[in-house]
Design a protein around this motif. Sequence first.
Motif, mmCIF file in Angstrom:
data_model
loop_
_atom_site.group_PDB
_atom_site.id
_atom_site.type_symbol
_atom_site.label_atom_id
_atom_site.label_comp_id
_atom_site.label_asym_id
_atom_site.label_seq_id
_atom_site.Cartn_x
_atom_site.Cartn_y
_atom_site.Cartn_z
ATOM 1 N N UNK A 287 -4.281 -5.473 -5.693
ATOM 2 C CA UNK A 287 -5.393 -6.303 -6.178
ATOM 3 C C UNK A 287 -5.013 -7.778 -6.164
ATOM 4 N N UNK A 288 -3.771 -8.090 -6.516
ATOM 5 C CA UNK A 288 -3.352 -9.498 -6.562
ATOM 6 C C UNK A 288 -3.357 -10.148 -5.177
ATOM 7 N N UNK A 289 -3.279 -9.370 -4.126
ATOM 8 C CA UNK A 289 -3.294 -9.923 -2.769
ATOM 9 C C UNK A 289 -4.701 -10.239 -2.267
ATOM 10 N N UNK B 71 -1.104 -0.644 -7.475
ATOM 11 C CA UNK B 71 -2.479 -1.140 -7.490
ATOM 12 C C UNK B 71 -2.551 -2.581 -7.981
ATOM 13 N N UNK B 72 -1.763 -2.935 -8.979
ATOM 14 C CA UNK B 72 -1.761 -4.315 -9.471
ATOM 15 C C UNK B 72 -1.425 -5.288 -8.346
ATOM 16 N N UNK C 7 0.827 -1.209 0.000
ATOM 17 C CA UNK C 7 0.000 0.000 0.000
ATOM 18 C C UNK C 7 0.860 1.256 0.000
ATOM 19 N N UNK C 8 1.974 1.205 0.689
ATOM 20 C CA UNK C 8 2.867 2.368 0.751
ATOM 21 C C UNK C 8 3.460 2.706 -0.616
ATOM 22 N N UNK C 9 3.569 1.703 -1.486
ATOM 23 C CA UNK C 9 4.139 1.937 -2.824
ATOM 24 C C UNK C 9 3.082 2.416 -3.809
#
Length: 179
Positions: free
Chosen positions: A36-38, A32-33, A27-29
């Motif tokens: 979402x993958x998590x 978005x991909x 989240x800090x980075x």
Amino acid sequence: MEIHHSKHHRAYVNGFNAALEELREVEATGNVDKIVSLQSAIKFNGGGHINHEIFWRSLIPPSEQEGPQGKLKDEIVHTWGSLDTFIGKFNAAAAAVQGSGWGWLGFDPKTGTLRIATTANQDPLFPTTKLVPLLGVDVWEHAYYLQYKNVRPDYLREIWKVINWKEAAARFEAAAKGA
């Protein structure tokens, strides 16, 4: 059940915690991909934890088991005609789960009624259906294979000897008040 609790349930908790930790880092980075993958790991492992917490509370030693009482019993009889009919329909639904999943007695807060439901894999009942779980039965093979091999219907027939109806009744009364 000891292996089920100490190995399988623990693996869901550990997987959920690892996925949450990775999510916090990602989240800090702002990637978005990756965020979402998590989501599938969070849903699978978090759902496994939620479902197993309900499952363990849905069980009681056979010597302490009593059938449903009070309002829950009345509602089961009102909805299905008898406890035996309910159990037959529940078992049929849970036995029909393809692969791994769960059988549920849920409360629908929109209609104020009881429903039998199933979920696949570790999908938790409330977040995926908005039904409040009253009792849950694990129909993954790890729940019954050591004792019942691959004969899920035998496991489902026997599970009712250890169902904690007091817990289900308490969940029903809490859900009905909130409806």
